[in-house]
Design a protein around this motif. Sequence first.
Motif, mmCIF file in Angstrom:
data_model
loop_
_atom_site.group_PDB
_atom_site.id
_atom_site.type_symbol
_atom_site.label_atom_id
_atom_site.label_comp_id
_atom_site.label_asym_id
_atom_site.label_seq_id
_atom_site.Cartn_x
_atom_site.Cartn_y
_atom_site.Cartn_z
ATOM 1 N N ALA A 124 -0.889 -13.174 -43.965
ATOM 2 C CA ALA A 124 -0.252 -12.224 -43.338
ATOM 3 C C ALA A 124 1.082 -12.076 -43.659
ATOM 4 C CB ALA A 124 -0.356 -12.064 -41.879
ATOM 5 N N TRP A 125 1.674 -13.451 -43.611
ATOM 6 C CA TRP A 125 2.980 -13.473 -43.782
ATOM 7 C C TRP A 125 3.582 -13.011 -45.355
ATOM 8 C CZ3 TRP A 125 4.657 -16.492 -48.199
ATOM 9 C CH2 TRP A 125 5.959 -16.500 -48.202
ATOM 10 N N HIS A 126 2.521 -13.533 -46.288
ATOM 11 C CA HIS A 126 2.705 -13.233 -47.704
ATOM 12 C C HIS A 126 2.589 -11.499 -47.922
ATOM 13 C CE1 HIS A 126 1.496 -14.142 -52.095
ATOM 14 N NE2 HIS A 126 2.423 -13.583 -52.017
ATOM 15 N N ALA A 127 1.577 -11.036 -47.037
ATOM 16 C CA ALA A 127 1.409 -9.769 -46.953
ATOM 17 C C ALA A 127 3.066 -8.839 -46.863
ATOM 18 C CB ALA A 127 0.364 -9.050 -46.488
ATOM 19 N N ALA A 128 3.316 -9.357 -45.732
ATOM 20 C CA ALA A 128 4.912 -8.847 -45.345
ATOM 21 C C ALA A 128 5.661 -8.972 -46.285
ATOM 22 C CB ALA A 128 5.038 -9.283 -44.117
ATOM 23 N N LEU A 129 5.907 -10.170 -46.674
ATOM 24 C CA LEU A 129 6.877 -10.457 -47.540
ATOM 25 C C LEU A 129 6.781 -9.343 -49.022
ATOM 26 C CD1 LEU A 129 9.418 -12.371 -48.618
ATOM 27 C CD2 LEU A 129 7.531 -13.524 -50.018
ATOM 28 N N ALA A 130 5.535 -9.135 -49.541
ATOM 29 C CA ALA A 130 5.446 -8.274 -50.590
ATOM 30 C C ALA A 130 5.772 -6.891 -50.245
ATOM 31 C CB ALA A 130 3.998 -8.288 -50.956
ATOM 32 N N LEU A 131 5.346 -6.448 -48.976
ATOM 33 C CA LEU A 131 5.811 -5.052 -48.547
ATOM 34 C C LEU A 131 7.334 -5.113 -48.402
ATOM 35 C CD1 LEU A 131 5.563 -2.418 -47.375
ATOM 36 C CD2 LEU A 131 5.239 -3.601 -45.210
ATOM 37 N N GLN A 132 8.204 -5.830 -47.840
ATOM 38 C CA GLN A 132 9.506 -6.163 -47.802
ATOM 39 C C GLN A 132 10.312 -6.074 -49.167
ATOM 40 O OE1 GLN A 132 11.273 -9.712 -46.937
ATOM 41 N NE2 GLN A 132 13.275 -8.930 -46.173
ATOM 42 N N LEU A 133 9.766 -6.918 -50.065
ATOM 43 C CA LEU A 133 10.423 -7.152 -51.351
ATOM 44 C C LEU A 133 10.464 -6.161 -52.529
ATOM 45 C CD1 LEU A 133 10.744 -10.803 -51.665
ATOM 46 C CD2 LEU A 133 12.356 -9.317 -50.684
ATOM 47 N N LEU A 134 9.046 -5.259 -52.303
ATOM 48 C CA LEU A 134 8.791 -4.365 -53.107
ATOM 49 C C LEU A 134 9.072 -3.045 -52.715
ATOM 50 C CD1 LEU A 134 5.553 -5.922 -54.643
ATOM 51 C CD2 LEU A 134 7.876 -5.967 -55.428
ATOM 52 N N CYS A 135 9.426 -2.677 -51.724
ATOM 53 C CA CYS A 135 9.739 -1.333 -51.295
ATOM 54 C C CYS A 135 11.142 -0.892 -51.511
ATOM 55 C CB CYS A 135 9.311 -1.122 -49.740
ATOM 56 S SG CYS A 135 10.696 -1.387 -48.401
ATOM 57 N N PRO A 136 11.544 0.371 -51.294
ATOM 58 C CA PRO A 136 12.943 0.728 -51.977
ATOM 59 C C PRO A 136 13.941 0.388 -50.933
ATOM 60 C CG PRO A 136 11.305 2.598 -52.401
ATOM 61 C CD PRO A 136 10.567 1.485 -51.595
ATOM 62 N N GLN A 137 13.622 0.036 -49.721
ATOM 63 C CA GLN A 137 14.765 -0.283 -48.843
ATOM 64 C C GLN A 137 15.376 -1.443 -49.126
ATOM 65 O OE1 GLN A 137 13.004 0.096 -44.608
ATOM 66 N NE2 GLN A 137 12.362 2.012 -45.021
ATOM 67 N N VAL A 138 16.439 -1.823 -48.600
ATOM 68 C CA VAL A 138 17.640 -2.799 -48.839
ATOM 69 C C VAL A 138 16.984 -4.026 -48.230
ATOM 70 C CG1 VAL A 138 19.713 -3.971 -48.940
ATOM 71 C CG2 VAL A 138 19.448 -1.338 -49.599
#
Length: 587
Positions: free
Chosen positions: A400-414
């Motif tokens: 679940a942590w990995h899923a959240a990291l992927a969302l964070q680092l691949l979305c256009p927000q900073v």
Amino acid sequence: MSAGVRCEMPFGAQVLGDGRVRFRLWAPACEQVWLELDDESLPLTALGDGFHERLVETQAGCRYRYRIDDQRRVPDPASRLQAGDVHDASVVVDAADYRWQHADWRGRPWAQSVIMEVHAGTLGGFDGVRAQLPRLAALGITAIELMPIADFSGRRNWGYDGVLPFAPDTRYGTPAALRALVDGAHGLGLCVYLDVVYNHFGPEGNYLGAYAPECFSPDQHTPWGAALDFNCRPLREFFISNALYWLSEYRFDGLRLDAVHAIGERDFLIEFAARLRAATAGREIHLMLENLHNDAGLLGAGFDAQWNDDVHHALHVLLTGEQEGYYADFAGAPAAYLARCLGEGFAWQGEPSPALDDRPRGSPSAHLPPSAFVFFLQNHDQIGNRAFGERLLTLADPAAWHAALALQLLCPQVPLLFMGEELGATTPFLYFTDFSGELAAAVCAGRRREFAGFAAFADAGRRHAIPDPNAETTFTASCPRPGSAAVAECYRTLLALRQRELAPRLAGSVALAASECAPQAVCAQWRLGDGSRLQIVANFAAASVPLTPPHGALLYESTRGAAARLALGELPAHSTCAYLESNHRHP
């Protein structure tokens, strides 16, 4: 090489370049002020409006204090360096003494930012941070953000108890070492931001109340004591001068303003941003806010972005199930709140907030670009404000942590990372100080009392186990150490992917849609600056969810085989998949 620039200020010890130094103190409550310069005692001239001044033939390196009304000796509130700690003599510093290697640096575009927040003290001071820069630049970090470095009482502090905002704390290194850190970062293509605290002073070493009580509003209080009164013009100039000083004499690329919701005069923030923009024209200067009020209007009035606590809180509830404290606002529908953050910025845009006793919180933010929001899974607050300073890796399911990291680092927000997480660190980051006597006892007791309302700490014995902030072991435990190599590889892969596939497209990005597609899953899509479409689906539940597969080429899957199952209409548990649909008309 280029000589440093002297920032002209109405406060402090100003080196004039002709063999003289101008000493000036704003002390409206004092009839007479003396300058104690090395072994001399020299009266200052009252200029009116509370200012006292004297020009003296001297040079950088000399030590001085002020004596007010012949009773108390105090350091310069605009001291640029202390000879010892906050109660000791101030030292004259000449910014022109440093020779800049990269004086032509002008900064980087904000939308491409990937920020690493660091605490200089836990990394070995300014030189220790500088040693980390090549590794961080190679990883794909574009900026480091220093937690506050303003001089504080004692040998260690997590940063938010500073009392001399112009003086880098000597425990971290010299002014020259700080300039070398910034200079070295620029040589590697890295920006350097500084976290500044303009909403309060620390509890030890602040003398302003003795000679400038006009700085404080006795009728307004904050968690740190009497509120600063920004209707006081010299106080405004003090902090605006401080910001200009960091941007000019140290060439920082921007500032993060701590807890501006504790500043009652909103117009100060508007003036602050306008003054800084005018003074730094031609440079890429970036200004960030921490603001509980979610005031979207400030993000269209000179500030680039806000640290978005809402996206953190929604994800934290999804990942850990925690629902106490401010997480209660997100407990009912965390995926819906997360989706709103991805599509519109803030989760709370004017609705009554239970955490604020049902007072409205926030303002509409859907018109703002994704880059107006700084997205973090953890930071100094969200780790350090926990009783035992646990990092997210120790609290969440790894997938679940990995899923959240992927969302964070691949979305256009900073994205903003916190030091050590890129190394898979599981070391805590605790609240630490170095006070003594009654203040130390009060800080320790207050720290433990903060958690009395949480179920896990209802027992007084359990609260007593919370680390004493003043113990040296609390500090040493907070120094990050490498952990999981597999986790570190996730960061390397995702940051390289962001840099290669997304960074060139991020300027001009727009959120198109975001929704809760299952009770613990979200779907979001953005149109990037080149017309491409980015789609991300994330499932934080422990079971798979039915889902229509997105269009485009697979960019990343956090769980092996997740995309293949998604193609059949099912997103596996604890999985994120990202897809990029290129616009071939814009190569």
